[in-house]
Design a protein around this motif. Structure first.
Motif, PDB file in Angstrom:
ATOM      1  N   GLY A  14     -28.418  56.665  13.462  1.00  0.00           N
ATOM      2  CA  GLY A  14     -27.246  56.755  13.555  1.00  0.00           C
ATOM      3  C   GLY A  14     -26.364  55.258  12.942  1.00  0.00           C
ATOM      4  N   ILE A  15     -26.988  54.281  13.273  1.00  0.00           N
ATOM      5  CA  ILE A  15     -26.530  52.862  12.688  1.00  0.00           C
ATOM      6  C   ILE A  15     -26.780  53.163  11.044  1.00  0.00           C
ATOM      7  CG2 ILE A  15     -27.102  50.584  12.258  1.00  0.00           C
ATOM      8  CD1 ILE A  15     -28.216  50.915  15.239  1.00  0.00           C
ATOM      9  N   VAL A  16     -27.874  53.864  10.687  1.00  0.00           N
ATOM     10  CA  VAL A  16     -28.148  53.964   8.974  1.00  0.00           C
ATOM     11  C   VAL A  16     -26.805  54.675   8.441  1.00  0.00           C
ATOM     12  CG1 VAL A  16     -29.388  54.935   7.361  1.00  0.00           C
ATOM     13  CG2 VAL A  16     -30.492  53.685   9.061  1.00  0.00           C
ATOM     14  N   SER A  17     -26.368  55.668   9.251  1.00  0.00           N
ATOM     15  CA  SER A  17     -25.154  56.757   8.798  1.00  0.00           C
ATOM     16  C   SER A  17     -23.950  55.761   8.743  1.00  0.00           C
ATOM     17  CB  SER A  17     -25.406  58.072   9.260  1.00  0.00           C
ATOM     18  OG  SER A  17     -26.385  58.668   8.747  1.00  0.00           O
ATOM     19  N   PHE A  18     -23.903  54.986   9.863  1.00  0.00           N
ATOM     20  CA  PHE A  18     -22.740  54.519  10.101  1.00  0.00           C
ATOM     21  C   PHE A  18     -22.488  53.283   9.028  1.00  0.00           C
ATOM     22  CE2 PHE A  18     -20.489  50.385  11.803  1.00  0.00           C
ATOM     23  CZ  PHE A  18     -19.600  50.639  12.475  1.00  0.00           C
ATOM     24  N   LEU A  19     -23.397  52.408   8.804  1.00  0.00           N
ATOM     25  CA  LEU A  19     -23.338  51.484   7.579  1.00  0.00           C
ATOM     26  C   LEU A  19     -23.015  52.105   6.117  1.00  0.00           C
ATOM     27  CD1 LEU A  19     -26.050  49.218   8.903  1.00  0.00           C
ATOM     28  CD2 LEU A  19     -23.563  48.665   8.762  1.00  0.00           C
ATOM     29  N   THR A  20     -23.661  53.262   5.941  1.00  0.00           N
ATOM     30  CA  THR A  20     -23.545  54.052   4.851  1.00  0.00           C
ATOM     31  C   THR A  20     -22.224  54.501   4.569  1.00  0.00           C
ATOM     32  OG1 THR A  20     -25.878  54.342   4.567  1.00  0.00           O
ATOM     33  CG2 THR A  20     -24.619  55.782   3.156  1.00  0.00           C
ATOM     34  N   ASP A  21     -21.720  55.163   5.643  1.00  0.00           N
ATOM     35  CA  ASP A  21     -20.449  55.713   5.598  1.00  0.00           C
ATOM     36  C   ASP A  21     -19.082  54.701   5.503  1.00  0.00           C
ATOM     37  OD1 ASP A  21     -21.220  58.289   5.665  1.00  0.00           O
ATOM     38  OD2 ASP A  21     -19.636  59.047   6.639  1.00  0.00           O
ATOM     39  N   VAL A  22     -19.440  53.428   6.197  1.00  0.00           N
ATOM     40  CA  VAL A  22     -18.555  52.362   5.668  1.00  0.00           C
ATOM     41  C   VAL A  22     -18.473  52.233   4.639  1.00  0.00           C
ATOM     42  CG1 VAL A  22     -18.089  49.875   6.173  1.00  0.00           C
ATOM     43  CG2 VAL A  22     -19.185  51.048   8.106  1.00  0.00           C
ATOM     44  N   SER A  23     -19.604  51.939   3.798  1.00  0.00           N
ATOM     45  CA  SER A  23     -19.444  51.874   2.308  1.00  0.00           C
ATOM     46  C   SER A  23     -18.876  53.139   1.529  1.00  0.00           C
ATOM     47  CB  SER A  23     -21.039  51.559   1.970  1.00  0.00           C
ATOM     48  OG  SER A  23     -21.007  51.662   0.618  1.00  0.00           O
ATOM     49  N   ARG A 140     -23.581  62.378  14.180  1.00  0.00           N
ATOM     50  CA  ARG A 140     -22.382  62.881  13.313  1.00  0.00           C
ATOM     51  C   ARG A 140     -21.225  61.784  13.940  1.00  0.00           C
ATOM     52  NH1 ARG A 140     -23.718  63.454   9.208  1.00  0.00           N
ATOM     53  NH2 ARG A 140     -21.436  63.900   8.495  1.00  0.00           N
ATOM     54  N   ALA A 141     -21.120  61.410  15.322  1.00  0.00           N
ATOM     55  CA  ALA A 141     -20.014  60.332  15.741  1.00  0.00           C
ATOM     56  C   ALA A 141     -20.176  59.123  15.178  1.00  0.00           C
ATOM     57  CB  ALA A 141     -20.090  60.358  17.422  1.00  0.00           C
ATOM     58  N   MET A 142     -21.302  58.764  15.024  1.00  0.00           N
ATOM     59  CA  MET A 142     -21.688  57.316  14.609  1.00  0.00           C
ATOM     60  C   MET A 142     -21.614  57.209  13.082  1.00  0.00           C
ATOM     61  SD  MET A 142     -25.064  56.337  16.723  1.00  0.00           S
ATOM     62  CE  MET A 142     -24.886  54.396  15.975  1.00  0.00           C
ATOM     63  N   ASP A 143     -21.621  58.405  12.459  1.00  0.00           N
ATOM     64  CA  ASP A 143     -21.495  58.534  10.953  1.00  0.00           C
ATOM     65  C   ASP A 143     -19.940  58.319  10.835  1.00  0.00           C
ATOM     66  OD1 ASP A 143     -20.528  60.105   8.719  1.00  0.00           O
ATOM     67  OD2 ASP A 143     -22.757  60.116   8.414  1.00  0.00           O
ATOM     68  N   THR A 144     -19.330  59.171  11.503  1.00  0.00           N
ATOM     69  CA  THR A 144     -17.645  59.119  11.291  1.00  0.00           C
ATOM     70  C   THR A 144     -17.059  58.012  11.658  1.00  0.00           C
ATOM     71  OG1 THR A 144     -17.986  61.519  11.644  1.00  0.00           O
ATOM     72  CG2 THR A 144     -15.902  60.559  11.492  1.00  0.00           C
ATOM     73  N   LEU A 181     -31.548  48.892   4.755  1.00  0.00           N
ATOM     74  CA  LEU A 181     -32.408  47.772   5.324  1.00  0.00           C
ATOM     75  C   LEU A 181     -32.819  48.378   6.747  1.00  0.00           C
ATOM     76  CD1 LEU A 181     -31.418  44.197   4.533  1.00  0.00           C
ATOM     77  CD2 LEU A 181     -33.246  45.464   3.594  1.00  0.00           C
ATOM     78  N   ALA A 182     -31.651  48.951   7.479  1.00  0.00           N
ATOM     79  CA  ALA A 182     -31.837  49.409   8.800  1.00  0.00           C
ATOM     80  C   ALA A 182     -32.777  50.496   8.883  1.00  0.00           C
ATOM     81  CB  ALA A 182     -30.553  49.932   9.444  1.00  0.00           C
ATOM     82  N   LEU A 183     -32.869  51.191   7.725  1.00  0.00           N
ATOM     83  CA  LEU A 183     -33.630  52.403   7.917  1.00  0.00           C
ATOM     84  C   LEU A 183     -35.085  51.986   7.939  1.00  0.00           C
ATOM     85  CD1 LEU A 183     -33.565  55.493   7.557  1.00  0.00           C
ATOM     86  CD2 LEU A 183     -33.695  55.365   5.231  1.00  0.00           C
TER      87      LEU A 183
END
Length: 384
Positions: A14-23, A140-144, A181-183
């Motif tokens: 979720g953190i990986v997707s969170f950071l990627t979706d920030v970008s 999905r929540a963390m991603d979004t 990196l988080a991945l």
């Protein structure tokens, strides 16, 4: 309840997707404006770029899913995919024409094509069957919420620099790199080291509901053009770039808030009810985009559009994980993503040309009709 190790995996992903979706979302809502205002491209060109990028990338999803199942190297594939998306941001900084934007989008979407199925298979294998909606909903929540933060950052970077898109593109590289990196902290689930089974994706051997759902997903997405057209619709109604970003933020906040509870609710009452409701919401929202004449109405449309995504995206993946053969989860998830992506090329091309030749409302009337037909079809095929 989940064990600490299982919860750790899901949270890290979720953190990986969170950071990627920030970008990604620092960049995504600006692309149609960058193309049409800064580079002088037409709506049809926007459709060509999005259709080509999404469809080419989607061809990889079934292969990356299959390769992850075969080699048990889902984590490594995910790292390669997220790394490719980082590279796409680098290319975008130097894009001086719509051709450069096309190259950037293709590289970025290739990364998504490589990572999506292996990552989703990792989530499925890191969760228990009775809590799969819970797991995908949390992811999905963390991603979004990452997407929402990216939109906020883009908004503030635009203030006082309304046309300085390149600066935002540059800053977007930072969270993309941190996501890669988080991945590396993700732990391989035990299922990945289990005895190998022969991998053979035979269409006739798949669950009847699964085959019907895959076909319907392709049909539905023929009318589900890129979200870029929603943003372009807002822009053409007179919304400024910062206002478009705020509309997109409202959509992401709604999506982020509802994704987790909808995933949990699907564990309790079944995936079918949630998905059918989501498809009906999609049809209503697209009808609204066809009829809208004032920019203030866009607030409600973008907010309700977040309901559609929250009701469908994570729940669809949980459904696929439920009815796919256990040793082919990555392959089936990838096959679904490939079919959806293949539909996006004609969908986005068709939407762009409908817009150019019949007016801005035409692609949304078409999408609304396809959404209604698909909602009825989904109600029928998932009936127990």
């Amino acid at each position: 309840m989940w064990s600490v190790n299982i919860m750790f995996n899901i949270v890290v992903l979720g953190i990986v997707s969170f950071l990627t979706d920030v970008s990604s979302e620092m960049v995504y809502p600006l692309i149609p404006i960058f193309l049409t205002v800064t580079l002088g491209a037409s709506p049809a060109i926007v459709g060509v770029i999005e259709g080509i990028a999404e469809s080419i990338a989607s061809l990889l999803k079934v292969f990356s899913g299959y390769w992850g199942d075969k080699t048990k190297k889902k984590k490594e594939l995910a790292i390669a995919g997220y790394g490719s998306s980082f590279l796409g941001k680098v290319v975008l900084i130097f894009a001086g024409s719509w051709g450069g934007v096309l190259i950037s989008r293709v590289i970025d979407r290739l990364g998504k094509g490589i990572r999506t199925a292996p990552r989703d298979a990792l989530i499925a294998e890191s969760s228990k069957a009775e809590a799969r909606g819970h797991a995908f909903g949390l992811h999905r929540a963390m991603d979004t919420f990452g997407a929402a933060l990216g939109v906020v950052i883009a908004y503030f970077l635009l203030i006082g620099n309304i046309n300085n898109f390149e600066r935002i593109f540059l800053f977007s590289m930072i969270p993309a790199f941190l996501g890669v990196l988080a991945l590396f902290f993700v732990r391989q689930p035990r299922e990945l080291s289990a005895a190998k089974k022969k991998l053979s994706l035979s269409w006739s051997a798949l669950d009847t509901r699964l085959k019907a759902f895959l076909i319907l997903a392709f049909i539905f997405n023929l009318g589900n053009s890129s979200n870029q057209f929603l943003l372009l619709r807002a822009s053409k109604l007179g919304a400024s770039a910062p206002f478009v970003i705020l509309l997109y933020l409202a959509y992401n906040i709604t999506y982020g808030i509802l994704s987790y509870p909808m995933g949990r609710l699907s564990d309790r009452i079944g995936r079918r009810r949630i998905l059918v409701a989501g498809y009906f919401i999609y049809a209503l929202v697209y009808l609204g985009f066809a009829l809208v004449t004032h920019i203030n109405t866009l607030w409600s449309l973008f907010i309700v559009y977040g309901f559609y995504i929250a009701f469908t995206e994570g729940v669809e993946k949980a459904l696929l994980a439920d009815i796919a053969p256990s040793h082919l989860r990555g392959t089936v998830i990838g096959l679904h993503a490939t079919l959806v992506g293949l539909a996006l090329l004609p969908a986005s091309l068709f939407a762009g040309f409908l817009w150019d030749f019949l007016g801005a409302s035409a692609p949304f009337y078409f999408g609304a009709g396809m959404g209604l037909v698909s909602a009825v079809g989904l109600f029928v095929i998932l009936k127990e």
